[in-house]
Enzyme design. Sequence first.
Site, PDB file in Angstrom:
ATOM      1  N   GLY A  31      -1.757   5.406   8.531  1.00 29.00           N
ATOM      2  CA  GLY A  31      -0.716   5.423   7.495  1.00 29.00           C
ATOM      3  C   GLY A  31      -0.793   6.704   6.683  1.00 29.00           C
ATOM      4  N   GLY A 140      -7.889   7.799   8.443  1.00 26.71           N
ATOM      5  CA  GLY A 140      -8.715   6.766   7.835  1.00 26.71           C
ATOM      6  C   GLY A 140      -9.791   6.284   8.784  1.00 26.71           C
ATOM      7  N   THR A 163      -7.095   8.067   2.904  1.00 30.68           N
ATOM      8  CA  THR A 163      -6.500   6.740   2.829  1.00 30.68           C
ATOM      9  C   THR A 163      -6.318   6.334   1.373  1.00 30.68           C
ATOM     10  OG1 THR A 163      -6.778   4.353   3.170  1.00 30.68           O
ATOM     11  CG2 THR A 163      -8.774   5.633   3.214  1.00 30.68           C
ATOM     12  N   ASP A 165      -6.464   3.441   0.555  1.00 32.02           N
ATOM     13  CA  ASP A 165      -7.317   2.249   0.385  1.00 32.02           C
ATOM     14  C   ASP A 165      -8.708   2.590  -0.138  1.00 32.02           C
ATOM     15  OD1 ASP A 165      -5.160   1.030   1.617  1.00 32.02           O
ATOM     16  OD2 ASP A 165      -6.117   0.951   3.583  1.00 32.02           O
ATOM     17  N   ARG A 209      -5.657  -3.018   2.067  1.00 26.48           N
ATOM     18  CA  ARG A 209      -6.203  -3.688   3.254  1.00 26.48           C
ATOM     19  C   ARG A 209      -7.365  -4.617   2.879  1.00 26.48           C
ATOM     20  NH1 ARG A 209      -4.390  -2.402   8.326  1.00 26.48           N
ATOM     21  NH2 ARG A 209      -3.818  -0.270   7.907  1.00 26.48           N
ATOM     22  N   GLU A 260      -3.539  -7.046  -1.453  1.00 32.11           N
ATOM     23  CA  GLU A 260      -2.918  -7.700  -0.281  1.00 32.11           C
ATOM     24  C   GLU A 260      -3.952  -8.440   0.577  1.00 32.11           C
ATOM     25  OE1 GLU A 260      -1.157  -4.663   2.184  1.00 32.11           O
ATOM     26  OE2 GLU A 260      -3.073  -3.645   2.497  1.00 32.11           O
ATOM     27  N   ARG A 302       7.140 -14.473 -11.700  1.00 31.74           N
ATOM     28  CA  ARG A 302       7.823 -13.599 -10.734  1.00 31.74           C
ATOM     29  C   ARG A 302       6.768 -12.756 -10.037  1.00 31.74           C
ATOM     30  NH1 ARG A 302      11.547 -16.370 -11.853  1.00 31.74           N
ATOM     31  NH2 ARG A 302      13.631 -15.799 -12.578  1.00 31.74           N
ATOM     32  N   LEU A 309       5.711   2.152  -1.598  1.00 31.90           N
ATOM     33  CA  LEU A 309       5.915   3.075  -2.729  1.00 31.90           C
ATOM     34  C   LEU A 309       4.578   3.702  -3.132  1.00 31.90           C
ATOM     35  CD1 LEU A 309       8.318   0.859  -4.830  1.00 31.90           C
ATOM     36  CD2 LEU A 309       8.886   3.070  -3.810  1.00 31.90           C
ATOM     37  N   GLN A 310       3.499   2.955  -2.885  1.00 35.88           N
ATOM     38  CA  GLN A 310       2.163   3.467  -3.252  1.00 35.88           C
ATOM     39  C   GLN A 310       1.738   4.637  -2.392  1.00 35.88           C
ATOM     40  OE1 GLN A 310      -0.467  -0.368  -4.056  1.00 35.88           O
ATOM     41  NE2 GLN A 310       1.302  -0.816  -2.784  1.00 35.88           N
TER      42      GLN A 310
HETATM   43  O1  F6P Z   1      -4.205   1.831   5.231  1.00 34.35           O
HETATM   44  C1  F6P Z   1      -3.172   2.178   4.387  1.00 34.35           C
HETATM   45  C2  F6P Z   1      -2.188   1.064   4.269  1.00 34.35           C
HETATM   46  O2  F6P Z   1      -1.156   1.473   3.404  1.00 34.35           O
HETATM   47  C3  F6P Z   1      -2.776  -0.285   3.832  1.00 34.35           C
HETATM   48  O3  F6P Z   1      -3.012  -0.337   2.455  1.00 34.35           O
HETATM   49  C4  F6P Z   1      -1.738  -1.239   4.330  1.00 34.35           C
HETATM   50  O4  F6P Z   1      -2.288  -2.500   4.614  1.00 34.35           O
HETATM   51  C5  F6P Z   1      -1.264  -0.588   5.599  1.00 34.35           C
HETATM   52  O5  F6P Z   1      -1.592   0.782   5.522  1.00 34.35           O
HETATM   53  C6  F6P Z   1       0.214  -0.726   5.844  1.00 34.35           C
HETATM   54  O6  F6P Z   1       0.500  -0.166   7.074  1.00 34.35           O
HETATM   55  P1  F6P Z   1       1.976   0.058   7.637  1.00 34.35           P
HETATM   56  O7  F6P Z   1       2.361   1.457   7.284  1.00 34.35           O
HETATM   57  O8  F6P Z   1       1.832  -0.125   9.089  1.00 34.35           O
HETATM   58  O9  F6P Z   1       2.887  -0.944   7.000  1.00 34.35           O
END
Ligand code: F6P
Length: 384
Positions: A31, A140, A163, A165, A209, A260, A302, A309-310
Amino acid sequence: MNTQEEEATEEEITISPPESIKRIAISTGGGDAPGLNAVIRSAVLCAMRRGWECIGIRDGYNGLLTPEQYPRGGTILLDHEKVRGITHLGGTIIGTTNRGNPFSYPTLGKDGTLHEVDRSDELVEKIKDLGIDALITIGGDGSMRIAYDLCKKGLPIVGVPKTIDNDLDKTVVTFGFDSAVSFATECIDRLHSTAEAHRRIMVIEVMGRYAGWIALNAGVSGTADAILIPEIPFDIEKVAERTRERVRNGKMFSIIVVAEGARPIDGQRYVIDREIGRAERLGGIGAAVSQQLQELTGQESRHVVLGHLQRGGQPTTFDRLLSLRFGAAAIRALDEGNAGVMVVLDPPTVQYVPLYQATRRMKTVPLDSDTVITARDLGISFGD
Ligand code: F6P
């Protein structure tokens, strides 16, 4: 020497780039994260100062394994012009993928279904055929494990840890993390006023993750009332009690930050899907926690999923500088004859560690970390 150290020594690879490097390649995998372009710019400029030519491989290794999918070829010459004005840009000018592991490459079979095929030998051959003396791979944990396995096949590689993460071991921090945390903190700040105006519980799901770094750092900085992270399985009743306690104290809203990958003490992680050739996708816990809190407390709730976006937008100054330092250090590593290593931040310097050491374990939040202790001292609940 203890057993673990002996194991590490056995598995470490000793590989050096040729003494006289002429051409290197750069790839970005997994990612995206803010700062990728700054690493590319830094590595290219530092390499060119040494007289080395730089080739960018498109979309991880896809540019070499499926070049027919690219109208102008699967590689790109990276020169001064290509890396001009990109330090502050999000994304990556050479593209990335989280479906491009050459050891288990997703391939369509004759029966129309996807299979994982080992195409690593073919990749190594293609890289050698292009006259590439060494590779810089920015990625990563998955990308670093691939780099380690490719090194074992004779490719001199230096890894750069990326990353949002922050779950890569041996480096104090990965680039991209600070940008993601800064964005998530700003979002939490914004959600305070609307939560208060409506007297609601607001649940914010963040990425990360299997590690809770983003949730923890943004949650503490954004003064959340509860932070739920994978490292501390939570009891939803304890979270509900935290929000009831606030109401009793006249604070009619609550902010709950959920990673998540967090999971309830008696349940599983929330997984969106599992696909051939890529890591499982996490998500959905924010909605579940929000609904459960509404049911348990009777207070309106909510949820917001910050999602990709992160990962978007400009890198923070911290991430730009770290990325530029990492790119330059990766080139210095090759120049000094080092490969099979990953550059790491070990303040105040940037060092190299063997890829094997960097890929042995995931860096999760230590339960006795100062930030966790600080959060507890501030009265933030972890739902435990
Ligand atoms: O590893 C980075 C990350 O953004 C994680 O935080 C997230 O679980 C994952 O990649 C999302 O991956 P994708 O881009 O496949 O939706």
